[in-house]
Scaffold this motif. Sequence first.
Motif, PDB file in Angstrom:
ATOM      1  N   LYS A  24      40.319  29.873  74.243  1.00  0.00           N
ATOM      2  CA  LYS A  24      41.727  29.564  73.976  1.00  0.00           C
ATOM      3  C   LYS A  24      42.258  28.847  75.194  1.00  0.00           C
ATOM      4  O   LYS A  24      42.006  29.273  76.326  1.00  0.00           O
ATOM      5  CB  LYS A  24      42.562  30.819  73.734  1.00  0.00           C
ATOM      6  CG  LYS A  24      42.561  31.307  72.326  1.00  0.00           C
ATOM      7  CD  LYS A  24      43.648  32.350  72.115  1.00  0.00           C
ATOM      8  CE  LYS A  24      43.917  32.450  70.638  1.00  0.00           C
ATOM      9  NZ  LYS A  24      45.143  33.111  70.324  1.00  0.00           N
ATOM     10  N   VAL A  25      43.003  27.765  74.976  1.00  0.00           N
ATOM     11  CA  VAL A  25      43.534  26.998  76.094  1.00  0.00           C
ATOM     12  C   VAL A  25      44.813  26.293  75.656  1.00  0.00           C
ATOM     13  O   VAL A  25      44.990  25.990  74.467  1.00  0.00           O
ATOM     14  CB  VAL A  25      42.477  26.001  76.629  1.00  0.00           C
ATOM     15  CG1 VAL A  25      42.143  24.960  75.612  1.00  0.00           C
ATOM     16  CG2 VAL A  25      42.890  25.390  77.942  1.00  0.00           C
ATOM     17  N   PHE A  39      44.948  13.780  74.794  1.00  0.00           N
ATOM     18  CA  PHE A  39      43.852  12.827  74.833  1.00  0.00           C
ATOM     19  C   PHE A  39      42.639  13.394  74.105  1.00  0.00           C
ATOM     20  O   PHE A  39      42.247  14.537  74.318  1.00  0.00           O
ATOM     21  CB  PHE A  39      43.528  12.533  76.303  1.00  0.00           C
ATOM     22  CG  PHE A  39      42.406  11.585  76.534  1.00  0.00           C
ATOM     23  CD1 PHE A  39      42.404  10.309  75.971  1.00  0.00           C
ATOM     24  CD2 PHE A  39      41.344  11.955  77.335  1.00  0.00           C
ATOM     25  CE1 PHE A  39      41.366   9.424  76.201  1.00  0.00           C
ATOM     26  CE2 PHE A  39      40.300  11.074  77.574  1.00  0.00           C
ATOM     27  CZ  PHE A  39      40.314   9.814  77.002  1.00  0.00           C
ATOM     28  N   GLY A  40      42.040  12.589  73.224  1.00  0.00           N
ATOM     29  CA  GLY A  40      40.880  13.028  72.455  1.00  0.00           C
ATOM     30  C   GLY A  40      39.728  13.486  73.331  1.00  0.00           C
ATOM     31  O   GLY A  40      38.999  14.415  72.983  1.00  0.00           O
ATOM     32  N   GLY A  41      39.553  12.857  74.481  1.00  0.00           N
ATOM     33  CA  GLY A  41      38.496  13.255  75.403  1.00  0.00           C
ATOM     34  C   GLY A  41      38.691  14.664  75.944  1.00  0.00           C
ATOM     35  O   GLY A  41      37.732  15.383  76.200  1.00  0.00           O
ATOM     36  N   HIS A  46      36.584  20.255  75.704  1.00  0.00           N
ATOM     37  CA  HIS A  46      36.749  21.675  75.412  1.00  0.00           C
ATOM     38  C   HIS A  46      35.893  22.115  74.225  1.00  0.00           C
ATOM     39  O   HIS A  46      35.404  23.251  74.197  1.00  0.00           O
ATOM     40  CB  HIS A  46      38.228  22.002  75.216  1.00  0.00           C
ATOM     41  CG  HIS A  46      38.977  22.031  76.513  1.00  0.00           C
ATOM     42  ND1 HIS A  46      39.450  20.899  77.123  1.00  0.00           N
ATOM     43  CD2 HIS A  46      39.278  23.058  77.341  1.00  0.00           C
ATOM     44  CE1 HIS A  46      40.026  21.224  78.259  1.00  0.00           C
ATOM     45  NE2 HIS A  46      39.925  22.534  78.424  1.00  0.00           N
ATOM     46  N   VAL A  47      35.701  21.238  73.249  1.00  0.00           N
ATOM     47  CA  VAL A  47      34.792  21.544  72.134  1.00  0.00           C
ATOM     48  C   VAL A  47      33.381  21.740  72.678  1.00  0.00           C
ATOM     49  O   VAL A  47      32.665  22.662  72.273  1.00  0.00           O
ATOM     50  CB  VAL A  47      34.841  20.444  71.051  1.00  0.00           C
ATOM     51  CG1 VAL A  47      33.646  20.538  70.106  1.00  0.00           C
ATOM     52  CG2 VAL A  47      36.144  20.530  70.262  1.00  0.00           C
ATOM     53  N   ASP A  48      32.958  20.899  73.606  1.00  0.00           N
ATOM     54  CA  ASP A  48      31.627  21.024  74.196  1.00  0.00           C
ATOM     55  C   ASP A  48      31.483  22.349  74.941  1.00  0.00           C
ATOM     56  O   ASP A  48      30.472  23.043  74.812  1.00  0.00           O
ATOM     57  CB  ASP A  48      31.357  19.841  75.122  1.00  0.00           C
ATOM     58  CG  ASP A  48      29.902  19.732  75.558  1.00  0.00           C
ATOM     59  OD1 ASP A  48      29.012  20.301  74.894  1.00  0.00           O
ATOM     60  OD2 ASP A  48      29.653  19.044  76.563  1.00  0.00           O
ATOM     61  N   LEU A  49      32.497  22.727  75.704  1.00  0.00           N
ATOM     62  CA  LEU A  49      32.464  24.015  76.406  1.00  0.00           C
ATOM     63  C   LEU A  49      32.416  25.175  75.416  1.00  0.00           C
ATOM     64  O   LEU A  49      31.607  26.097  75.568  1.00  0.00           O
ATOM     65  CB  LEU A  49      33.697  24.166  77.298  1.00  0.00           C
ATOM     66  CG  LEU A  49      33.768  23.264  78.519  1.00  0.00           C
ATOM     67  CD1 LEU A  49      35.155  23.347  79.149  1.00  0.00           C
ATOM     68  CD2 LEU A  49      32.696  23.653  79.516  1.00  0.00           C
ATOM     69  N   VAL A 101      31.894  23.845  65.521  1.00  0.00           N
ATOM     70  CA  VAL A 101      33.107  24.273  66.214  1.00  0.00           C
ATOM     71  C   VAL A 101      34.314  23.802  65.411  1.00  0.00           C
ATOM     72  O   VAL A 101      34.351  22.659  64.954  1.00  0.00           O
ATOM     73  CB  VAL A 101      33.172  23.685  67.648  1.00  0.00           C
ATOM     74  CG1 VAL A 101      34.464  24.105  68.347  1.00  0.00           C
ATOM     75  CG2 VAL A 101      31.957  24.096  68.463  1.00  0.00           C
ATOM     76  N   GLU A 102      35.278  24.676  65.231  1.00  0.00           N
ATOM     77  CA  GLU A 102      36.551  24.327  64.594  1.00  0.00           C
ATOM     78  C   GLU A 102      37.670  24.658  65.570  1.00  0.00           C
ATOM     79  O   GLU A 102      37.633  25.692  66.237  1.00  0.00           O
ATOM     80  CB  GLU A 102      36.748  25.098  63.289  1.00  0.00           C
ATOM     81  CG  GLU A 102      35.737  24.739  62.225  1.00  0.00           C
ATOM     82  CD  GLU A 102      35.944  25.509  60.924  1.00  0.00           C
ATOM     83  OE1 GLU A 102      36.882  26.332  60.836  1.00  0.00           O
ATOM     84  OE2 GLU A 102      35.154  25.286  60.003  1.00  0.00           O
ATOM     85  N   VAL A 103      38.653  23.760  65.648  1.00  0.00           N
ATOM     86  CA  VAL A 103      39.775  23.952  66.563  1.00  0.00           C
ATOM     87  C   VAL A 103      41.051  24.075  65.745  1.00  0.00           C
ATOM     88  O   VAL A 103      41.335  23.237  64.878  1.00  0.00           O
ATOM     89  CB  VAL A 103      39.908  22.769  67.551  1.00  0.00           C
ATOM     90  CG1 VAL A 103      41.024  23.053  68.555  1.00  0.00           C
ATOM     91  CG2 VAL A 103      38.590  22.488  68.251  1.00  0.00           C
ATOM     92  N   TYR A 104      41.809  25.113  66.024  1.00  0.00           N
ATOM     93  CA  TYR A 104      43.094  25.360  65.371  1.00  0.00           C
ATOM     94  C   TYR A 104      44.169  25.416  66.445  1.00  0.00           C
ATOM     95  O   TYR A 104      43.914  25.899  67.549  1.00  0.00           O
ATOM     96  CB  TYR A 104      43.064  26.697  64.620  1.00  0.00           C
ATOM     97  CG  TYR A 104      42.184  26.672  63.403  1.00  0.00           C
ATOM     98  CD1 TYR A 104      42.735  26.569  62.128  1.00  0.00           C
ATOM     99  CD2 TYR A 104      40.804  26.745  63.508  1.00  0.00           C
ATOM    100  CE1 TYR A 104      41.933  26.536  61.006  1.00  0.00           C
ATOM    101  CE2 TYR A 104      39.990  26.705  62.391  1.00  0.00           C
ATOM    102  CZ  TYR A 104      40.561  26.610  61.148  1.00  0.00           C
ATOM    103  OH  TYR A 104      39.763  26.565  60.030  1.00  0.00           O
TER     104      TYR A 104
END
Length: 139
Positions: A24-25, A39-41, A46-49, A101-104
């Motif tokens: 969570k961030v 920024f998409g990067g 964070h998805v990679d982490l 990975v899914e981000v919400y």
Amino acid sequence: MSQKPSAQPLGPAEPPTDKELVLKVIPMPADTNGNGDIFGGWVMAHVDLAGAVIPARHVNGRMATVAVNEFVFKQPVRVGDICSFFAAVTRIGRTSITVQVEVYTEHFRSQGSFVKVTEATLTYVAIDDNGKPRPIAGV
């Protein structure tokens, strides 16, 4: 010439129950692009982490990201949103592990209402001290 209707914003969603919350961030103003969105990067990093958390339990040593098999930005992320990263292993090979990975996000002031903003599939490979692929123990 007819135009396609514009995509409608995705509405509220429920976080997945088949994946583990691994990170969570909260993004800050320094993380924005020229449009004022995150920024998409930043999201990709964070998805990679987040994606590496569960494979690390299986690899027992060094590993590296070898592929981003799929990465879809569904909605923008805003400054101050709480970003929750959920992950699950989808495949374990001899030397590699694939993770979804899914981000919400949820607004800081109205927590509990989630929107799915990103989904990705990444592959990690177990590596030795020389950076060469090595077998994953127990596979």
